[in-house]
Scaffold this motif. Structure first.
Motif, mmCIF file in Angstrom:
data_model
loop_
_atom_site.group_PDB
_atom_site.id
_atom_site.type_symbol
_atom_site.label_atom_id
_atom_site.label_comp_id
_atom_site.label_asym_id
_atom_site.label_seq_id
_atom_site.Cartn_x
_atom_site.Cartn_y
_atom_site.Cartn_z
ATOM 1 N N GLU A 1 1.962 0.567 7.022
ATOM 2 C CA GLU A 1 0.830 0.720 7.925
ATOM 3 C C GLU A 1 -0.462 1.000 7.140
ATOM 4 N N GLY A 2 -0.334 1.804 6.099
ATOM 5 C CA GLY A 2 -1.517 2.088 5.269
ATOM 6 C C GLY A 2 -2.031 0.836 4.597
ATOM 7 N N ALA A 3 -1.111 -0.019 4.101
ATOM 8 C CA ALA A 3 -1.540 -1.263 3.441
ATOM 9 C C ALA A 3 -2.180 -2.224 4.432
ATOM 10 N N LEU A 4 -1.765 -2.152 5.664
ATOM 11 C CA LEU A 4 -2.322 -3.038 6.677
ATOM 12 C C LEU A 4 -3.659 -2.526 7.226
ATOM 13 N N ASN A 5 -3.891 -1.221 7.145
ATOM 14 C CA ASN A 5 -5.103 -0.630 7.715
ATOM 15 C C ASN A 5 -5.737 0.344 6.717
#
Length: 580
Positions: free
Chosen positions: A536-540
């Protein structure tokens, strides 16, 4: 020949005739000129004028009051209400009475016997008129002569009777009335006890008196019949009991409260595996089959009664047999019962292989060998295949989670399940759709970024900032790193280690595609298995301008935007380390 020598028609009956009162032959009146019933001779009456379709007398007194044309040449006689013979034209009474007196004087007491009027079976001295329809009248025989008795044999038909006395003909063979028979089978009649009964009879009698008791009843049959009835009652009683038993269980299973054990178990442990997506009834059936709970309904009720009951996850659990349903639910919610193979976030594949070997009780290196040889058969998506310089093609696809792995399974089956779960999760998060919008070539690079975020972040709150650091450093024209990542985690991955005290000289001089101190850009592939929050961090990622980070306490990270700010924090960390 018709009855009593008469012709086919009807004649009146004289009041002195023994059969007077039968209303003649069906109430019909004789035809004038036909044979008389009293002498076999035709009756002659004065000729009357012929009138076609003439009616005689009152219709109410003559059931056949009018006749069609075929009877118009005949005269009719009848008895009135006082029993007096009357004629349709009022004539002929005297002539009839005279003939009656001459022919029947002294015959008032004649009896009907064997087809005649007397004991000999003949009709007196009157000649027997031949009747074409009579098989016995082909040779006329005078009364008083030798005349065969056609009614004297047992097989002969009985003499006819007047219609008033006739009865429906009985069949030749009339079945005898059948009384309600007793059971004839030897088991019920006691026939197989004949020999014993004969021995008990002091006179050796057989037949009607056999088997009777002192009271004259059929004691043996009654005893046997009573035994048979007892057997029948037992059979039907047992059937009724069986139906009631299964009916009670059917009711209990459908509508009654579920059966349940008492207590927290009998001390005998067992390992059960709950598959992914199993619901309450599925789990209950597994536990009941393993002997943990007594009924599925009891477990479902206990799970629904527990506020956290629906949070039971798939995996391997160590439980006891004969547990109450409530105790089983509580233990499954406790970490003490978990016996799953848990893959932690950020673990490298090499560590996962060792865990699988140990759980399956196979030789060390077995799972790694299977992964290297058969990875293409595990169901990897197309975008994860055919990348060069990879240390392990399965890196990043052994998704962190809890797996029901038990002794006896094959390594390939376990690896396939992990790859399938990773592929499903990546599809759900939309790696393929969002990679391009983040400036990456595809989902493979996005997965690699997530693995770096997972390896360098010290807490879940760091992941978005850490993802921004990666994206900022990858920009070729950035003024801080000029496209170089310089992550220690990539060097440690190649070395299969986890050190933090690494010299710059050591890092910059090791030539390897995964060493981001030596090679700019991303490594060839993921360096671990990122969890959901790292993904999720890599996506946002954040958009705050972060380029640098350092962990001062090993638990949290400090992020800075310039190299000067970063070096200041590094000096503070070194000073604190010397003091300790």
């Amino acid at each position: 020949m018709t009855e009593y020598g008469r012709g086919e028609g009807s004649e009146p009956w004289h009041p002195e005739d023994p059969l007077y009162g039968d209303d003649g032959w069906g109430g019909q009146q004789a035809h004038v000129g036909q044979q008389s019933p009293y002498g076999g001779q035709p009756q002659h009456y004065p000729q009357q004028p012929q009138q076609p379709q003439q009616q005689y007398g009152d219709w109410s007194q003559h059931p056949q009051g009018g006749y069609d044309q075929q009877h118009d040449q005949q005269q009719y006689a009848y008895y009135d209400e006082q029993g007096q013979l009357q004629y349709a034209d009022g004539q002929g009474q005297q002539q009839y009475d005279q003939q009656y007196d001459e022919q029947y004087a002294g015959h008032a007491q004649q009896q009907y016997h064997q087809g005649g009027w007397d004991a000999t079976g003949t009709h007196g001295q009157v000649p027997y008129a031949a009747d074409p329809g009579d098989p016995y009248g082909q040779q006329p025989v005078a009364y008083g002569g030798e005349q065969p008795d056609f009614y004297g044999t047992e097989d002969a038909y009985p003499p006819p009777e007047p219609p008033g006395r006739r009865r429906d003909p009985e069949p030749e063979t009339q079945p005898e009335p059948v009384a309600e028979e007793e059971e004839q089978h030897p088991f019920f009649t006691g026939a197989d006890d004949d020999d014993d009964e004969d021995d008990d009879d002091p006179k050796g009698r057989r037949g009607g008196g056999r088997g009777k008791d002192a009271k004259g009843g059929k004691g043996a049959k009654k005893r046997r019949n009573g035994c048979a009835c007892l057997v029948v009652c037992l059979v039907f009683g047992g059937g009724a009991a069986g139906v009631g038993y299964y009916g009670w269980h059917f009711y209990q299973n459908r509508f009654g409260a579920g059966l349940d054990y008492a207590g927290s178990g009998n001390g005998e442990t067992t390992t059960i595996t709950i598959p992914k997506g199993a619901g309450g009834y599925d789990i209950g059936r597994i536990l009941k089959s393993a002997g943990v709970v007594q009924s599925v309904d009891a477990f479902v009720s206990a799970q629904q009664a527990n506020p956290d009951g629906k949070s039971i996850q798939d995996g391997v659990y160590t439980l006891q047999k004969h547990m109450s349903a409530a105790s089983a639910v509580e233990l499954m919610l406790s970490p003490k019962s978990h016996n799953n193979l848990v893959i932690a976030e950020g673990l490298r594949n090499s560590a996962v292989y060792e865990l699988i070997d140990k759980r399956l009780a196979v030789a060390k290196g077995t799972t790694a060998s299977v992964a290297k040889k058969e990875y293409k058969s595990f169901g990897l998506p197309k975008w994860a295949l055919n990348h060069p310089n990879l240390k392990d093609p399965l890196e990043g696809f052994l998704y962190p989670s809890s797996y029901a792995v038990a002794k006896g399974q094959k390594p390939k089956a376990v690896l396939k399940e992990m790859v399938a779960r990773a592929t499903e999760q990546y599809q759900t998060l939309g790696l393929e759709k969002k990679a391009t919008s983040l400036g990456l070539d595809g989902p493979w690079q996005l997965l690699t970024v997530a693995s770096l975020v997972q390896a360098e972040g010290t807490s879940h709150d760091d992941f978005r900032k850490m993802a921004e650091v990666v994206y900022n450093r990858l920009k070729p024209g950035n003024p801080e790193t000029y496209g170089a990542l310089e992550f220690d985690s990539t060097y440690n991955y190649v070395k299969n280690q986890s050190k933090i005290d690494l010299s710059i000289a050591e890092l910059r001089n090791y030539k390897n595609p995964y060493n981001t101190y030596y090679t700019k850009g991303l490594p060839p592939g993921p360096i671990d298995n990122p969890g959901e929050e790292a993904l999720e961090g890599a996506l946002n990622p954040t958009d705050d301008g972060w380029y640098y980070f350092i962990s001062m306490d090993g638990k949290t990270s400090e992020f800075t935007k310039t190299l000067a700010e970063h070096e200041k924090l590094v000096n503070e960390w070194n000073a604190s380390k010397k003091k300790s």
